[in-house]
Design a protein around this motif. Structure first.
Motif, PDB file in Angstrom:
ATOM      1  N   LEU A  49       0.802  -1.215   0.000  1.00  0.00           N
ATOM      2  CA  LEU A  49       0.000   0.000   0.000  1.00  0.00           C
ATOM      3  C   LEU A  49       0.842   1.277   0.000  1.00  0.00           C
ATOM      4  O   LEU A  49       0.557   2.187  -0.795  1.00  0.00           O
ATOM      5  CB  LEU A  49      -0.961  -0.011   1.192  1.00  0.00           C
ATOM      6  N   PRO A  50       1.873   1.426   0.848  1.00  0.00           N
ATOM      7  CA  PRO A  50       2.663   2.673   0.790  1.00  0.00           C
ATOM      8  C   PRO A  50       3.254   2.941  -0.593  1.00  0.00           C
ATOM      9  O   PRO A  50       3.261   4.097  -1.055  1.00  0.00           O
ATOM     10  CB  PRO A  50       3.758   2.432   1.841  1.00  0.00           C
ATOM     11  N   LYS A  51       3.733   1.912  -1.260  1.00  0.00           N
ATOM     12  CA  LYS A  51       4.294   2.087  -2.602  1.00  0.00           C
ATOM     13  C   LYS A  51       3.236   2.574  -3.572  1.00  0.00           C
ATOM     14  O   LYS A  51       3.491   3.438  -4.422  1.00  0.00           O
ATOM     15  CB  LYS A  51       4.896   0.764  -3.082  1.00  0.00           C
ATOM     16  N   ARG A  52       2.038   2.035  -3.458  1.00  0.00           N
ATOM     17  CA  ARG A  52       0.969   2.451  -4.354  1.00  0.00           C
ATOM     18  C   ARG A  52       0.513   3.882  -4.042  1.00  0.00           C
ATOM     19  O   ARG A  52       0.130   4.628  -4.941  1.00  0.00           O
ATOM     20  CB  ARG A  52      -0.210   1.473  -4.265  1.00  0.00           C
ATOM     21  N   LEU A  53       0.536   4.272  -2.767  1.00  0.00           N
ATOM     22  CA  LEU A  53       0.221   5.654  -2.411  1.00  0.00           C
ATOM     23  C   LEU A  53       1.272   6.600  -2.974  1.00  0.00           C
ATOM     24  O   LEU A  53       0.942   7.689  -3.478  1.00  0.00           O
ATOM     25  CB  LEU A  53       0.124   5.804  -0.892  1.00  0.00           C
ATOM     26  N   ASP A  54       2.529   6.193  -2.918  1.00  0.00           N
ATOM     27  CA  ASP A  54       3.586   7.000  -3.530  1.00  0.00           C
ATOM     28  C   ASP A  54       3.329   7.177  -5.026  1.00  0.00           C
ATOM     29  O   ASP A  54       3.518   8.258  -5.585  1.00  0.00           O
ATOM     30  CB  ASP A  54       4.961   6.336  -3.330  1.00  0.00           C
ATOM     31  N   ALA A  55       2.893   6.104  -5.675  1.00  0.00           N
ATOM     32  CA  ALA A  55       2.714   6.117  -7.130  1.00  0.00           C
ATOM     33  C   ALA A  55       1.636   7.102  -7.565  1.00  0.00           C
ATOM     34  O   ALA A  55       1.711   7.660  -8.669  1.00  0.00           O
ATOM     35  CB  ALA A  55       2.376   4.712  -7.633  1.00  0.00           C
ATOM     36  N   ILE A  56       0.612   7.318  -6.727  1.00  0.00           N
ATOM     37  CA  ILE A  56      -0.434   8.272  -7.099  1.00  0.00           C
ATOM     38  C   ILE A  56      -0.208   9.633  -6.443  1.00  0.00           C
ATOM     39  O   ILE A  56      -1.062  10.528  -6.564  1.00  0.00           O
ATOM     40  CB  ILE A  56      -1.840   7.739  -6.744  1.00  0.00           C
ATOM     41  N   GLY A  57       0.931   9.811  -5.766  1.00  0.00           N
ATOM     42  CA  GLY A  57       1.278  11.102  -5.188  1.00  0.00           C
ATOM     43  C   GLY A  57       0.439  11.492  -3.989  1.00  0.00           C
ATOM     44  O   GLY A  57       0.236  12.686  -3.713  1.00  0.00           O
ATOM     45  N   ALA A  58      -0.031  10.516  -3.237  1.00  0.00           N
ATOM     46  CA  ALA A  58      -0.919  10.796  -2.109  1.00  0.00           C
ATOM     47  C   ALA A  58      -0.144  11.368  -0.928  1.00  0.00           C
ATOM     48  O   ALA A  58       0.898  10.841  -0.535  1.00  0.00           O
ATOM     49  CB  ALA A  58      -1.640   9.520  -1.686  1.00  0.00           C
ATOM     50  N   THR A  59      -0.672  12.454  -0.356  1.00  0.00           N
ATOM     51  CA  THR A  59      -0.087  13.038   0.853  1.00  0.00           C
ATOM     52  C   THR A  59      -1.094  13.143   1.990  1.00  0.00           C
ATOM     53  O   THR A  59      -0.713  13.215   3.153  1.00  0.00           O
ATOM     54  CB  THR A  59       0.468  14.445   0.558  1.00  0.00           C
ATOM     55  N   ARG A  60      -2.392  13.174   1.639  1.00  0.00           N
ATOM     56  CA  ARG A  60      -3.450  13.263   2.648  1.00  0.00           C
ATOM     57  C   ARG A  60      -4.509  12.216   2.283  1.00  0.00           C
ATOM     58  O   ARG A  60      -5.213  12.354   1.277  1.00  0.00           O
ATOM     59  CB  ARG A  60      -4.066  14.663   2.711  1.00  0.00           C
ATOM     60  N   VAL A  61      -4.617  11.176   3.109  1.00  0.00           N
ATOM     61  CA  VAL A  61      -5.418  10.001   2.760  1.00  0.00           C
ATOM     62  C   VAL A  61      -6.626   9.895   3.687  1.00  0.00           C
ATOM     63  O   VAL A  61      -6.479   9.881   4.920  1.00  0.00           O
ATOM     64  CB  VAL A  61      -4.571   8.717   2.854  1.00  0.00           C
ATOM     65  N   LEU A  62      -7.805   9.796   3.078  1.00  0.00           N
ATOM     66  CA  LEU A  62      -9.018   9.464   3.822  1.00  0.00           C
ATOM     67  C   LEU A  62      -9.222   7.961   3.725  1.00  0.00           C
ATOM     68  O   LEU A  62      -9.220   7.397   2.627  1.00  0.00           O
ATOM     69  CB  LEU A  62     -10.230  10.194   3.234  1.00  0.00           C
ATOM     70  N   VAL A  63      -9.390   7.294   4.856  1.00  0.00           N
ATOM     71  CA  VAL A  63      -9.697   5.861   4.891  1.00  0.00           C
ATOM     72  C   VAL A  63     -11.201   5.719   5.066  1.00  0.00           C
ATOM     73  O   VAL A  63     -11.793   6.319   5.974  1.00  0.00           O
ATOM     74  CB  VAL A  63      -8.945   5.150   6.032  1.00  0.00           C
ATOM     75  N   ALA A  64     -11.818   4.942   4.191  1.00  0.00           N
ATOM     76  CA  ALA A  64     -13.272   4.734   4.242  1.00  0.00           C
ATOM     77  C   ALA A  64     -13.574   3.261   4.449  1.00  0.00           C
ATOM     78  O   ALA A  64     -12.963   2.391   3.819  1.00  0.00           O
ATOM     79  CB  ALA A  64     -13.933   5.223   2.948  1.00  0.00           C
ATOM     80  N   THR A  65     -14.524   2.970   5.325  1.00  0.00           N
ATOM     81  CA  THR A  65     -14.869   1.585   5.633  1.00  0.00           C
ATOM     82  C   THR A  65     -16.250   1.550   6.278  1.00  0.00           C
ATOM     83  O   THR A  65     -16.989   2.541   6.266  1.00  0.00           O
ATOM     84  CB  THR A  65     -13.791   0.953   6.533  1.00  0.00           C
ATOM     85  N   SER A  66     -16.603   0.403   6.828  1.00  0.00           N
ATOM     86  CA  SER A  66     -17.882   0.246   7.530  1.00  0.00           C
ATOM     87  C   SER A  66     -17.624   0.033   9.017  1.00  0.00           C
ATOM     88  O   SER A  66     -16.514  -0.299   9.435  1.00  0.00           O
ATOM     89  CB  SER A  66     -18.645  -0.959   6.974  1.00  0.00           C
ATOM     90  N   LYS A  67     -18.672   0.182   9.807  1.00  0.00           N
ATOM     91  CA  LYS A  67     -18.537  -0.045  11.246  1.00  0.00           C
ATOM     92  C   LYS A  67     -18.133  -1.475  11.549  1.00  0.00           C
ATOM     93  O   LYS A  67     -17.329  -1.723  12.463  1.00  0.00           O
ATOM     94  CB  LYS A  67     -19.857   0.294  11.949  1.00  0.00           C
TER      95      LYS A  67
END
Length: 378
Positions: free
Chosen positions: A29-47
């Motif tokens: 996951l960190p490598k893939r976040l680097d690839a899209i240039g992510a610096t501020r990430v919202l995590v979305a999920t269910s309860k």
């Protein structure tokens, strides 16, 4: 003369730019976040994913100091209210990427929200990375369903909001409740069967869909009450293959009927496939006989020297036996559906069929839908 290969067609490849698969792939996951240039990430999920699995904590640790927020209230059938809440979360967190983890309701909520947010801002949609914990395979599609305020299922197709990356880690699925995991496996079979008997069949799609049938039929029972990652990974790959041609082949009866049943009767989409798919297979038999013979062969049915009708009938019987053997509901009444909702579902289904160009399968209009629903009520 058979023109299946020379017939003029147009095929649009859809889906993520990259798929990471196999045990431990979540660690990329960190490598893939680097690839899209992510610096501020919202995590979305269910309860439920947050409360009952270690997945969210694992994702948050991998996101690290890029974590901009957590939205953990995505609900089943993606109510429009949840879409609005995710739009607000995107705005307040100033996110430049979303990591979604869970099932298709999570992914659908995020896809619709990122589409609306992009329309509001005039910017490109915020990129997503999807980590599925079920087999619904919605993470591979640019389409997303949500439940509108009037209680009907609405469909959004926005090719801009397919996730940039999907991470298929079987270890992320071991805490998924059996009923949900197995039911969404039947949903993946639903994708595959509807692709093969589509009104717009495609040889490339057929090959993937039939292999999906083989993988799921063999491996899904092996995952029941089990944590062995190999059959789970095989099922994940089967789910991916099942939906790979959705843009070329489209859907047929089981899908859009299931959408309306889910929204009106509050039945999970995996369960709607368990209820509808064998009945729809029998309903469409004579109109899709060649396709059903290929499907039955992929299920392991002997075809040599037999009438096609007998092969197709055995295929439908084997599908029903698979569902029963997995301990999944096979009727509307068993899933909590109420007979008084059938008319509303039939009317909503006809409106959906008209918008999707699928009324040819329902020659008697809403009465055709009612007949199918009554055949699977109890």
């Amino acid at each position: 003369m058979n023109t299946i290969y020379s017939q003029a067609r147009s095929f649009r490849t859809i889906g993520p730019d990259r798929v990471e698969s196999g045990a431990g792939s979540i660690d990329r996951l960190p490598k893939r976040l680097d690839a899209i240039g992510a610096t501020r990430v919202l995590v979305a999920t269910s309860k439920s994913v947050l409360a009952n699995t270690p997945n969210v904590q694992r994702v948050e640790a991998l996101v690290g100091d890029r974590l901009a927020g957590l939205f953990a209230a995505c609900r089943e059938h993606s109510p429009e209210e949840d879409v609005d809440h995710v739009v607000a979360a995107l705005e307040t967190s100033d996110a430049d990427a979303v990591v979604s983890i869970g099932g298709s309701s999570v992914f659908d909520t995020v896809k619709v929200a990122t589409s609306r947010f992009a329309d509001r801002t005039g910017d490109a949609p915020i990129p997503q990375i999807a980590i599925p914990t079920t087999l619904s395979a919605g993470e591979f599609s640019p389409g997303a369903g949500y439940t509108a305020a009037n209680g009907e299922k609405a469909l959004v197709i926005d090719y801009r909001v397919s996730p940039a990356c999907v991470i298929l880690d079987p270890a992320a699925t071991v805490d998924t409740p059996d009923a949900l995991w197995l039911g969404t496996g039947i949903k993946a079979l639903d994708h595959a069967l509807e692709a093969v008997w589509s009104r717009r069949p495609h040889p490339y799609v057929d090959a993937l869909a039939l292999e999906a049938v083989r993988l799921l039929f063999h491996n899904l029972p092996l995952t029941r009450r089990g944590t062995d990652l190999e059959p789970r990974a095989a099922c994940q790959l089967g789910a991916w293959m099942s939906i790979a041609g959705v843009g070329a082949s489209g859907m047929r009866l089981s899908h859009f009927l299931g959408h309306q049943i889910g929204a009106r009767m509050h039945i999970p989409h995996g369960v709607t496939s368990c209820i509808l798919l064998p009945a729809v297979m029998r309903y469409l038999r004579d109109d899709t006989l060649d396709a059903q013979v290929r499907i039955a062969a992929a299920m392991g049915v002997e075809t040599s020297g037999r009438k096609r009708e007998a092969v197709a009938d055995e295929g439908a019987d084997r599908l029903a036996a698979l569902i029963a053997g997995l301990g999944l509901p096979a009727t509307l009444s068993a899933a909590g559906g109420k007979p008084e909702d059938i008319d509303a579902v039939a009317s909503a289904s006809m409106r959906a069929a008209a918008s999707l160009g699928l009324t040819d399968d329902l020659p008697n209009g809403a009465d055709s839908v009612r007949a199918i629903l009554l055949s699977v009520y109890e």
